[in-house]
Write an enzyme that holds these catalytic residues in place. Structure first.
Site, PDB file in Angstrom:
ATOM      1  N   LYS A  68       0.807  -1.228   0.000  1.00  0.00           N
ATOM      2  CA  LYS A  68       0.000   0.000   0.000  1.00  0.00           C
ATOM      3  C   LYS A  68       0.846   1.286   0.000  1.00  0.00           C
ATOM      4  O   LYS A  68       0.457   2.285   0.578  1.00  0.00           O
ATOM      5  CB  LYS A  68      -0.958   0.011   1.195  1.00  0.00           C
ATOM      6  CG  LYS A  68      -1.948  -1.138   1.176  1.00  0.00           C
ATOM      7  CD  LYS A  68      -2.869  -1.152   2.374  1.00  0.00           C
ATOM      8  CE  LYS A  68      -2.220  -1.780   3.574  1.00  0.00           C
ATOM      9  NZ  LYS A  68      -3.155  -2.089   4.661  1.00  0.00           N
ATOM     10  N   ASP A  90      -5.945  -6.458   9.897  1.00  0.00           N
ATOM     11  CA  ASP A  90      -7.296  -5.846   9.895  1.00  0.00           C
ATOM     12  C   ASP A  90      -8.391  -6.844   9.486  1.00  0.00           C
ATOM     13  O   ASP A  90      -9.524  -6.767   9.975  1.00  0.00           O
ATOM     14  CB  ASP A  90      -7.360  -4.580   9.014  1.00  0.00           C
ATOM     15  CG  ASP A  90      -6.763  -4.747   7.624  1.00  0.00           C
ATOM     16  OD1 ASP A  90      -6.289  -5.848   7.301  1.00  0.00           O
ATOM     17  OD2 ASP A  90      -6.782  -3.765   6.863  1.00  0.00           O
TER      18      ASP A  90
HETATM   19  C1  GLC Z   1      -2.616  -5.057   2.243  1.00  0.00           C
HETATM   20  C2  GLC Z   1      -1.864  -5.696   3.415  1.00  0.00           C
HETATM   21  C3  GLC Z   1      -2.763  -6.614   4.200  1.00  0.00           C
HETATM   22  C4  GLC Z   1      -4.042  -5.883   4.602  1.00  0.00           C
HETATM   23  C5  GLC Z   1      -4.722  -5.282   3.377  1.00  0.00           C
HETATM   24  C6  GLC Z   1      -5.974  -4.496   3.727  1.00  0.00           C
HETATM   25  O1  GLC Z   1      -2.940  -6.048   1.319  1.00  0.00           O
HETATM   26  O2  GLC Z   1      -0.739  -6.411   2.935  1.00  0.00           O
HETATM   27  O3  GLC Z   1      -2.104  -7.110   5.351  1.00  0.00           O
HETATM   28  O4  GLC Z   1      -4.912  -6.766   5.261  1.00  0.00           O
HETATM   29  O5  GLC Z   1      -3.814  -4.435   2.702  1.00  0.00           O
HETATM   30  O6  GLC Z   1      -5.690  -3.417   4.547  1.00  0.00           O
END
Ligand code: GLC
Length: 430
Positions: A152, A188
């Site tokens: 991200k 999350d």
């Molecule tokens: C990215 C992260 C992951 C998280 C997702 C949603 O893919 O690598 O850990 O759950 O974003 O926030």
């Protein structure tokens, strides 16, 4: 300007029923490989967490970090699935924290935790804290784990390969906060699953479709290789799939362009076709290369606005285009832009549906029980047709049995779920 007809591009973005079935198979095989420790684009990370019982009680602090905004909450779990109204503070990370050194990031978070504790009269007495850290972390226990890689757009230095709970603890000590016991660290998706299943015992999948995308689900312990002393009484453990990295997908040249421009080329291929950080970029790439070259800065939010445009002359679409550098547009151009946005977003939703289909079949091959899928994230919540298209995709795969699968928007689950997971972990510890 490219002469490929728009219809052809839209067809390339389409995921047919047979392609859906191929995706289900391929996702299942990657899940199995990941679980067994073989090479796979799916990390299949054991989380050392299991579904809550609904009977967790007490006051807990939660720290929810997974994007540029992070939140701190304190809340009371009352048992029987009931939760008191939380106290919440939100903060924004700057570039210094997102891409600077490890201390910049963790010292900033620790200082805001201190502020939160002092504002809410929580300095002094001991408190358990659940830490939602939404990046790929290789967990070795419920409150220990090393960051595998950033996603991200994050790139803070000196964090990859280190235990993020230790980094937070050290920052708390540097900032003079000695009363927090980090009893759980979680993704999350795990928080979202926990928050929903605190009330709904059928909830066994947690999903985020926001800036990033990912899912977790409840797996039988004996299917997970390398897990010894898990302490799980239920015989099950939640697996963080990290589905954003799934790469057995057909990429168009627009996907390749977005990938090349990203901070992590070659990684998170599914995420770059599904999540809010990238959907707008793909649509922009198509629009720029085919019909409206001046366009810049197109986001997923713009897509949502265009796809909600019900005016006859698509004047709202025209306004969005204008704000992005396309001074005038014909109705034909506006209609083509709308079709491109629809094709890009419905491809994302169908990929999600295929992956969810694979997860459900992995847990329950005959779909003989009910399953609730807890979902959070701005794309799922705000995009006008994303949720509907996921449901349609599941219906296409499962027919009538799709009615056994319930999709529930679980708002702010990642924070609330952190408190629940911290409660479960601290009970085990006592
Ligand atoms: C990215 C992260 C992951 C998280 C997702 C949603 O893919 O690598 O850990 O759950 O974003 O926030």
């Amino acid at each position: 300007m490219d002469k490929t007809p728009i219809d052809k591009i839209i067809k390339d973005l389409d995921i047919s029923a047979s392609e859906m079935r191929r995706l289900v198979k391929s996702f299942t095989s990657e899940m199995r490989r990941g679980l067994s420790g073989a090479r796979s684009s799916l990390k299949m990370i054991p989380t050392y967490a299991s579904q809550p019982t609904g009977e967790e009680t007490g006051e807990f602090i939660a720290l929810d970090l997974g994007g540029t905004n992070f939140r701190i909450l304190s809340l009371e779990l009352k048992g029987e699935g009931r939760i008191g109204k939380p106290a919440i503070m939100s903060f924004k990370l700057g570039q210094k924290e997102i891409s600077g050194g490890e201390n910049n990031l963790f010292d900033f978070i620790a200082s805001r935790l201190k502020l939160f504790l002092s504002k809410n009269d929580l300095l002094g007495a001991k408190h358990f804290l659940g830490f939602t850290f939404s990046f790929p972390v290789k967990q070795t226990g419920i409150a220990t784990g090393d960051l595998v890689c950033w996603t991200k757009g994050f790139s803070a230095k000196g964090v990859i390969g280190k235990d993020v709970v230790r980094l937070l603890n050290e920052a708390l000590i540097r900032c003079g906060v000695g009363n927090l016991n980090i009893s759980a660290m979680l993704n999350d998706t795990v928080g979202t699953l926990a928050a929903e299943s605190y009330e709904d015992r059928n909830c066994d999948i947690g999903v985020i479709i926001g800036t990033g995308t990912n899912a977790c689900y409840s797996e039988t312990l004996s299917n997970i290789s390398g897990i010894k002393n898990s302490g799980s009484a239920s015989g099950r453990m939640i697996i963080n799939i990290e589905w954003g990295n799934f790469d057995k997908l057909k990429k168009t040249r627009f996907d390749l362009e977005v990938d090349e421009m990203s901070s992590n080329p070659g990684e998170q291929i599914l995420e770059k076709m599904v999540s809010g950080m990238y959907l707008g970029q793909i649509a922009e790439s198509v629009i720029r290369q085919t019909i409206a070259s001046p366009i810049r800065g197109f986001t997923t939010e713009h897509m949502s606005r265009i796809e909600s445009d019900v005016s006859k002359d698509l004047s709202n679409t025209g306004r969005v285009l204008k704000s992005l550098g396309v001074k005038t547009s014909t109705l034909k151009v506006r209609a083509e832009v709308l079709s491109i946005c629809k094709a890009v977003s419905s491809r994302g939703a169908r990929i999600v549906a295929a992956c969810l289909g694979a997860i459900i079949l992995k847990m329950d091959p005959k779909i003989s029980s009910s399953h609730t899928i807890a979902i959070d994230g701005t794309v799922y919540e705000k995009h006008p047709t994303f949720a509907k298209n996921i449901r349609a995709g599941l219906k296409g795969l499962f027919g009538r049995k799709a009615s056994r699968v319930k999709l529930v928007l679980t708002k702010d689950g990642s924070g609330i779920g952190a408190a629940i997971t911290a409660a479960a972990a601290s009970n085990n510890r006592r």
